[in-house]
Design a protein around this motif. Sequence first.
Motif, PDB file in Angstrom:
ATOM      1  N   GLN A   3      49.432  55.192  23.437  1.00  0.00           N
ATOM      2  CA  GLN A   3      49.799  53.998  23.491  1.00  0.00           C
ATOM      3  C   GLN A   3      50.196  53.671  25.056  1.00  0.00           C
ATOM      4  OE1 GLN A   3      52.139  52.050  20.969  1.00  0.00           O
ATOM      5  NE2 GLN A   3      51.984  50.082  21.552  1.00  0.00           N
ATOM      6  N   GLN A   4      50.188  52.336  25.486  1.00  0.00           N
ATOM      7  CA  GLN A   4      50.832  51.946  26.550  1.00  0.00           C
ATOM      8  C   GLN A   4      51.574  50.674  26.335  1.00  0.00           C
ATOM      9  OE1 GLN A   4      48.134  51.551  30.098  1.00  0.00           O
ATOM     10  NE2 GLN A   4      49.603  50.399  30.891  1.00  0.00           N
ATOM     11  N   VAL A 112      49.962  38.137  28.031  1.00  0.00           N
ATOM     12  CA  VAL A 112      50.411  38.482  26.443  1.00  0.00           C
ATOM     13  C   VAL A 112      50.889  39.723  26.274  1.00  0.00           C
ATOM     14  CG1 VAL A 112      49.382  38.590  24.312  1.00  0.00           C
ATOM     15  CG2 VAL A 112      48.382  37.122  25.615  1.00  0.00           C
ATOM     16  N   VAL A 113      51.941  39.622  25.804  1.00  0.00           N
ATOM     17  CA  VAL A 113      53.077  40.924  25.338  1.00  0.00           C
ATOM     18  C   VAL A 113      52.279  41.360  24.236  1.00  0.00           C
ATOM     19  CG1 VAL A 113      55.072  41.961  24.605  1.00  0.00           C
ATOM     20  CG2 VAL A 113      55.117  40.011  26.248  1.00  0.00           C
ATOM     21  N   PRO A 114      51.430  42.537  24.201  1.00  0.00           N
ATOM     22  CA  PRO A 114      50.801  43.016  23.134  1.00  0.00           C
ATOM     23  C   PRO A 114      51.573  43.864  22.059  1.00  0.00           C
ATOM     24  CG  PRO A 114      50.186  44.484  25.050  1.00  0.00           C
ATOM     25  CD  PRO A 114      51.000  43.294  25.449  1.00  0.00           C
ATOM     26  N   SER A 115      52.610  44.381  22.472  1.00  0.00           N
ATOM     27  CA  SER A 115      53.291  45.355  21.700  1.00  0.00           C
ATOM     28  C   SER A 115      54.058  44.481  20.555  1.00  0.00           C
ATOM     29  CB  SER A 115      54.443  46.201  22.401  1.00  0.00           C
ATOM     30  OG  SER A 115      53.658  46.957  22.941  1.00  0.00           O
ATOM     31  N   LYS A 133      47.212  50.681  24.268  1.00  0.00           N
ATOM     32  CA  LYS A 133      47.135  51.254  25.549  1.00  0.00           C
ATOM     33  C   LYS A 133      45.939  50.551  26.323  1.00  0.00           C
ATOM     34  CE  LYS A 133      46.939  55.517  28.143  1.00  0.00           C
ATOM     35  NZ  LYS A 133      46.625  56.937  28.044  1.00  0.00           N
ATOM     36  N   THR A 134      45.971  49.994  27.588  1.00  0.00           N
ATOM     37  CA  THR A 134      44.811  49.367  27.903  1.00  0.00           C
ATOM     38  C   THR A 134      44.181  50.386  28.820  1.00  0.00           C
ATOM     39  OG1 THR A 134      46.247  48.491  29.944  1.00  0.00           O
ATOM     40  CG2 THR A 134      45.638  47.151  28.156  1.00  0.00           C
ATOM     41  N   ILE A 138      35.301  52.134  33.726  1.00  0.00           N
ATOM     42  CA  ILE A 138      34.197  51.784  32.712  1.00  0.00           C
ATOM     43  C   ILE A 138      34.685  51.534  31.303  1.00  0.00           C
ATOM     44  CG2 ILE A 138      32.492  53.207  33.865  1.00  0.00           C
ATOM     45  CD1 ILE A 138      32.829  55.217  31.941  1.00  0.00           C
ATOM     46  N   GLU A 139      35.774  51.714  31.019  1.00  0.00           N
ATOM     47  CA  GLU A 139      36.505  51.390  29.661  1.00  0.00           C
ATOM     48  C   GLU A 139      37.490  50.255  29.639  1.00  0.00           C
ATOM     49  OE1 GLU A 139      36.855  55.379  26.969  1.00  0.00           O
ATOM     50  OE2 GLU A 139      37.791  55.730  29.040  1.00  0.00           O
ATOM     51  N   ALA A 140      37.271  49.453  30.763  1.00  0.00           N
ATOM     52  CA  ALA A 140      38.223  48.310  30.826  1.00  0.00           C
ATOM     53  C   ALA A 140      38.139  47.336  29.425  1.00  0.00           C
ATOM     54  CB  ALA A 140      37.975  47.613  31.977  1.00  0.00           C
ATOM     55  N   ARG A 141      37.147  47.272  28.795  1.00  0.00           N
ATOM     56  CA  ARG A 141      36.969  46.571  27.637  1.00  0.00           C
ATOM     57  C   ARG A 141      37.506  47.211  26.271  1.00  0.00           C
ATOM     58  NH1 ARG A 141      32.018  42.705  28.607  1.00  0.00           N
ATOM     59  NH2 ARG A 141      32.906  41.696  26.644  1.00  0.00           N
ATOM     60  N   CYS A 142      38.267  48.216  26.408  1.00  0.00           N
ATOM     61  CA  CYS A 142      38.515  49.120  25.167  1.00  0.00           C
ATOM     62  C   CYS A 142      40.166  49.108  25.224  1.00  0.00           C
ATOM     63  CB  CYS A 142      38.337  50.563  25.324  1.00  0.00           C
ATOM     64  SG  CYS A 142      36.353  50.617  25.601  1.00  0.00           S
TER      65      CYS A 142
END
Length: 232
Positions: A3-4, A112-115, A133-134, A138-142
């Motif tokens: 996770q990030q 947005v704070v996602p955690s 974790k962002t 190429i995986e920027a939309r995951c």
Amino acid sequence: MAQQPSDQAAPKAADPPAPSSLPHPDATTPIPPQIITLTKSHLRRAHPSDAPAMAREANSPAVAKYMTLRWASPYTLNDAHRWIAYATAFRVPTTTNTTTTPDGNTTTTVEVVPSMQICDPATNTCLGSIGIKTKDDIEARCFEVAYWLGEGSWGRGIMTEVLPAYVGWLFETFPDVIRLQASVFEGNDASVRLLKTAGFVHEGTKRKAGVKGGWVFDILVFGLLREEWSLS
Ligand SMILES: CC(C)(COP(=O)(O)OP(=O)(O)OC[C@H]1O[C@@H](n2cnc3c(N)ncnc32)[C@H](O)[C@@H]1OP(=O)(O)O)[C@@H](O)C(=O)NCCC(=O)NCCS
């Protein structure tokens, strides 16, 4: 599970990015209200006052067992404070509020704070947390999803309720995200069960991909696509 903040653990000194290097919104940046009310818990943003409860819940070898090396074990009050500082500073931009005006569409970018902390609905005490974790390039939309609960809360169906709610919130809040994924240590049967129940698909196993304290283990990769979520 990474996770990030990876594994919900505060990065060590050498782990970039440090909270101070993260982008901070200016004072006028609107942050959407963020609370998800469920029957067995509610989810809300972390607060420094969560640190004692968080340290109490996280300081357990059983919790640490299936977390990555970023997870502090033992988990101290200082680790909780570091993670809360990190998690509240970690903001992910998204585009919302599309309105049609005489001149065309207007979009607003918000951060947005996602955690989120998973809290006891009666006391608002932190029982665990969930976040992402962002990814980039190429995986920027995951997003990679990660979560944990203190041992005293296990087996009561709390996460079975939390995960789909959080997944729904992610897909709705981040319309550009097309895929969520999760990585699970071999043997973490509760997490495997949880992910499958939430609709994640076991896409494959990275054989002997993980090493922790002399233990060499497989890592199971799970994924959930936006279209699969919207069908559920
Ligand atoms: C994984 C974890 C989040 C599950 O949370 P939870 O609230 O206890 O899970 P639930 O009670 O909702 O149960 C989820 C499913 O796992 C099953 N389960 C629970 N404990 C289990 C165990 N030890 N072995 C096998 N299955 C188990 C439950 O029966 C349920 O399945 P069902 O819906 O088919 O009945 C929690 O155990 C935890 O925090 N573990 C430590 C940290 C961790 O592993 N994080 C995830 C890293 S990938």
